[in-house]
Design a protein around this motif. Sequence first.
Motif, PDB file in Angstrom:
ATOM      1  N   ASP A 207       0.807  -1.216   0.000  1.00 46.63           N
ATOM      2  CA  ASP A 207       0.000   0.000   0.000  1.00 46.63           C
ATOM      3  C   ASP A 207       0.842   1.269   0.000  1.00 46.63           C
ATOM      4  O   ASP A 207       0.363   2.352   0.336  1.00 46.63           O
ATOM      5  CB  ASP A 207      -0.956   0.025   1.198  1.00 46.63           C
ATOM      6  CG  ASP A 207      -1.972  -1.101   1.140  1.00 46.63           C
ATOM      7  OD1 ASP A 207      -2.355  -1.477   0.025  1.00 46.63           O
ATOM      8  OD2 ASP A 207      -2.373  -1.592   2.215  1.00 46.63           O
ATOM      9  N   VAL A 208       2.117   1.164  -0.361  1.00 49.08           N
ATOM     10  CA  VAL A 208       3.009   2.314  -0.480  1.00 49.08           C
ATOM     11  C   VAL A 208       3.336   2.509  -1.952  1.00 49.08           C
ATOM     12  O   VAL A 208       3.758   1.571  -2.631  1.00 49.08           O
ATOM     13  CB  VAL A 208       4.301   2.120   0.333  1.00 49.08           C
ATOM     14  CG1 VAL A 208       5.252   3.292   0.105  1.00 49.08           C
ATOM     15  CG2 VAL A 208       3.978   1.971   1.819  1.00 49.08           C
ATOM     16  N   GLY A 223       3.094   7.213   1.411  1.00 48.91           N
ATOM     17  CA  GLY A 223       2.830   6.158   2.368  1.00 48.91           C
ATOM     18  C   GLY A 223       1.356   5.867   2.530  1.00 48.91           C
ATOM     19  O   GLY A 223       0.483   6.656   2.125  1.00 48.91           O
ATOM     20  N   SER A 224       1.069   4.712   3.153  1.00 45.92           N
ATOM     21  CA  SER A 224      -0.320   4.348   3.407  1.00 45.92           C
ATOM     22  C   SER A 224      -0.977   5.278   4.429  1.00 45.92           C
ATOM     23  O   SER A 224      -2.199   5.315   4.539  1.00 45.92           O
ATOM     24  CB  SER A 224      -0.376   2.904   3.913  1.00 45.92           C
ATOM     25  OG  SER A 224       0.412   2.753   5.090  1.00 45.92           O
ATOM     26  N   ASP A 225      -0.155   6.042   5.177  1.00 46.43           N
ATOM     27  CA  ASP A 225      -0.675   7.023   6.136  1.00 46.43           C
ATOM     28  C   ASP A 225      -0.840   8.399   5.510  1.00 46.43           C
ATOM     29  O   ASP A 225      -0.948   9.401   6.209  1.00 46.43           O
ATOM     30  CB  ASP A 225       0.241   7.112   7.343  1.00 46.43           C
ATOM     31  CG  ASP A 225       1.684   7.474   6.957  1.00 46.43           C
ATOM     32  OD1 ASP A 225       1.965   7.553   5.736  1.00 46.43           O
ATOM     33  OD2 ASP A 225       2.515   7.665   7.857  1.00 46.43           O
ATOM     34  N   GLN A 226      -0.813   8.446   4.167  1.00 50.21           N
ATOM     35  CA  GLN A 226      -0.967   9.679   3.388  1.00 50.21           C
ATOM     36  C   GLN A 226       0.230  10.619   3.532  1.00 50.21           C
ATOM     37  O   GLN A 226       0.136  11.805   3.222  1.00 50.21           O
ATOM     38  CB  GLN A 226      -2.262  10.420   3.763  1.00 50.21           C
ATOM     39  CG  GLN A 226      -3.520   9.609   3.474  1.00 50.21           C
ATOM     40  CD  GLN A 226      -4.791  10.354   3.792  1.00 50.21           C
ATOM     41  OE1 GLN A 226      -4.782  11.331   4.547  1.00 50.21           O
ATOM     42  NE2 GLN A 226      -5.897   9.912   3.228  1.00 50.21           N
ATOM     43  N   SER A 227       1.361  10.104   3.993  1.00 50.72           N
ATOM     44  CA  SER A 227       2.570  10.910   4.069  1.00 50.72           C
ATOM     45  C   SER A 227       3.251  10.947   2.709  1.00 50.72           C
ATOM     46  O   SER A 227       3.026  10.078   1.860  1.00 50.72           O
ATOM     47  CB  SER A 227       3.536  10.335   5.107  1.00 50.72           C
ATOM     48  OG  SER A 227       3.928   9.015   4.737  1.00 50.72           O
ATOM     49  N   THR A 229       7.174  11.482   1.058  1.00 47.82           N
ATOM     50  CA  THR A 229       8.599  11.583   1.325  1.00 47.82           C
ATOM     51  C   THR A 229       9.335  11.819   0.023  1.00 47.82           C
ATOM     52  O   THR A 229       9.222  11.026  -0.922  1.00 47.82           O
ATOM     53  CB  THR A 229       9.131  10.286   1.970  1.00 47.82           C
ATOM     54  OG1 THR A 229       8.399  10.023   3.177  1.00 47.82           O
ATOM     55  CG2 THR A 229      10.604  10.405   2.300  1.00 47.82           C
TER      56      THR A 229
END
Length: 245
Positions: A207-208, A223-227, A229
């Motif tokens: 999911d990334v 990221g899967s946490d909506q971050s 990078t």
Amino acid sequence: HITEDFGNGGTIDGDLTISGDLTVSGGGSLSFDEIIEGTSQIKVTDTSAFLVEKADGTDVFVVDTNNSRVGIGISSPNVTNHIFGGSASQENILLKVQSNAVTNDGSLSTSILLANSTAVDSTHGAKIQAIRTGSGTDDLVFHTFNSSLAEAMRLGSDKSATFSGTITATSASDNVAKFESSDAIARVVIEDSDSENNGNWIAVQNDVMSFATNGSNTALTLGSDQSATFSGTQVNIQTATSDRP
């Protein structure tokens, strides 16, 4: 010259040789092995002008001269060439086209040409081609016509798909295009040269989502946490002049 009167029937014992024309009025039934040498014509207009059956009466081959159709395994073909057969819950191979040769260098192919023209030698249409690329590999190639036949899509023996033109995807649902992989990572590669190391790719794993440039350099990871990078040394954000504070 011998004249026989068979007006009330009769039997001929031994060989019969006929020089000249033979006309038979009425029906006839042949119950012997027959070899026909020379040309032979059947001139009749009927839905069963020529019929080959099994001993039980099952139709094997029929020529319908009334509609200019040929049927295999069917008594009433409804298209020009109609093949009917097989049964449920199994693979039914109803047509086989085979080349009588073995070459493993890609020069041997077996093709089906779908032509749209009144000229019998025309290639105006499309072609489906099986190319033997090795001792145990074959590619399936689709050709389309634009002034001449040219390769449009190739399905490789390694299950790859190569398109020679623009790919346009349309769908009535939200999924216009869907990519799935049996591995832990699914990747879409966008190349700008023949070298795999010079392309860009988009990959999804656990999911990334990652975006890479220049072959293997990851530029952005979502990221899967909506971050988000970024792997570069700087981030440039540009807006229109009217949107600036």
